[in-house]
Design a protein around this motif. Sequence first.
Motif, PDB file in Angstrom:
ATOM      1  N   TYR A 175     -14.353  15.780  33.406  1.00  0.00           N
ATOM      2  CA  TYR A 175     -13.102  15.767  34.169  1.00  0.00           C
ATOM      3  C   TYR A 175     -12.230  14.613  33.675  1.00  0.00           C
ATOM      4  N   LEU A 217     -13.102   9.760  37.833  1.00  0.00           N
ATOM      5  CA  LEU A 217     -13.630  11.116  37.966  1.00  0.00           C
ATOM      6  C   LEU A 217     -15.039  11.174  37.374  1.00  0.00           C
ATOM      7  N   LEU A 263     -17.080  18.008  41.736  1.00  0.00           N
ATOM      8  CA  LEU A 263     -16.256  16.940  41.162  1.00  0.00           C
ATOM      9  C   LEU A 263     -16.299  15.759  42.120  1.00  0.00           C
ATOM     10  N   ARG A 303     -10.867   9.347  32.268  1.00  0.00           N
ATOM     11  CA  ARG A 303     -11.616   9.433  33.525  1.00  0.00           C
ATOM     12  C   ARG A 303     -11.032   8.539  34.620  1.00  0.00           C
ATOM     13  N   GLN A 305      -9.774  22.287  36.288  1.00  0.00           N
ATOM     14  CA  GLN A 305     -11.103  21.977  35.758  1.00  0.00           C
ATOM     15  C   GLN A 305     -12.245  22.230  36.733  1.00  0.00           C
ATOM     16  N   LEU A 306     -11.953  22.309  38.026  1.00  0.00           N
ATOM     17  CA  LEU A 306     -13.034  22.503  39.001  1.00  0.00           C
ATOM     18  C   LEU A 306     -13.316  23.991  39.131  1.00  0.00           C
ATOM     19  N   SER A 320      -4.971  16.429  37.423  1.00  0.00           N
ATOM     20  CA  SER A 320      -6.047  16.549  36.454  1.00  0.00           C
ATOM     21  C   SER A 320      -5.495  17.184  35.185  1.00  0.00           C
TER      22      SER A 320
END
Length: 410
Positions: A248, A409, A295, A263, A288-289, A284
């Motif tokens: 992430y 992250l 996360l 990050r 990405q999740l 982000s």
Amino acid sequence: MGLSTGEDSSKQEGLEDLKSNLEMYLDHLNEAKVQIQSSADQTEAALESAMAAVLQQVSAALDERKAQLMKEVADVKNTALKQAESCSRLAQEHLQRTEELLGSLQSGDSLEAKQMTAEAIEELASQLPAPSSLPRPALQLPSSGAVLAAVRQLGRVESTVTVAGYEDDCDPSEGDGSYRLQYCYGDANKQTSPVFHTAYEGPETSTLVRRLQCDVIYSFRVSRQVSAGGAWGGWSPPVTGATTLPHYEWSPSPAYSITDSGRIACRTGDGGDTYTGGDSVIYSAGAQLRPGAALRVAVVEAGSGCSDEGLALLDGRPDQGEDGALIGKGALFVSATGEVYVNGRRRQMRLPPLQAGSYLTFSTERRDQQTTRVCLETGDKQVVYDWKTESTDLWLAASFNELGWKLMLE
């Protein structure tokens, strides 16, 4: 010619050790092959069973839905036929009276004595609904493409690595022992002096190793301590593995300084110690999740925290510059003071406020084509919400007006 010197003797011992190590490696490799085949057989059996269960459930759900729709068709049909029958009776009555008036005219009788004149009958007849206006059953179904797409995305096969201690024959359920998991960069079997780092030490038999680089080979080994305070057992042979999921990361923003390969984001504003304008939102690097993933946001440094500052999951990235979009439709917002908003509506459950050293973990799973179940966890408190989303993969966003917030992250 025999070996006569100490050097030759040392070489012989080294070769014998190498031979023993290679033989042990081949034994372990054969065991691994058996485990791979066994895992594949078990996974295939589980897949067959799971798909059969899903097929049975889907078939039962389709039959149930079909029966419900058939009942609705029958209800619409019966209602429409009752209306048509009622109209038919009225039309028959009007036809009969019209024929009576027509007969009277043809026989020379006067119409003045008739209770209902032709004009009255015509007026009543005009009030009858047009036959084409009567309701008819019709069917609406979602496109088969959307349903098939959901089916094609059902399930996921993962490649997992099991690290086992070959020198430890103890039952994990016995005693109150601990495990120590270490990792190093690269293939330790090909390195002379690999440098290992401890990733976990404790009683659990599984753990999540964070902050691994994508497509980089790592080696893992494990040891067990049978009882508290006792000696640690030998290390397992190193096992290699790699993650194909990118870590992430934050997207660049003039209001935040980005470090540690994306990050860490620090609210500074254009890299300085003050920031007086522009957008206070950072996103982000993408959606990405993914469903089934987690996360974790670590609050490294924190400010005082306001109710309009915090972190959010987004069902698609909104236009930049709209700070309020994080507390609106298409957003699940957690404020710095612990309030939770789903699509702009404040929920009753509250989380502990965000502060330095705290963590907020977002984990998601797809419930159906339109619903994502989101679990929020911080400290010792956990809340779960079912959220209507169009996207399966979600964005992360943060908005802080006060300088000094630092978020990492994981």
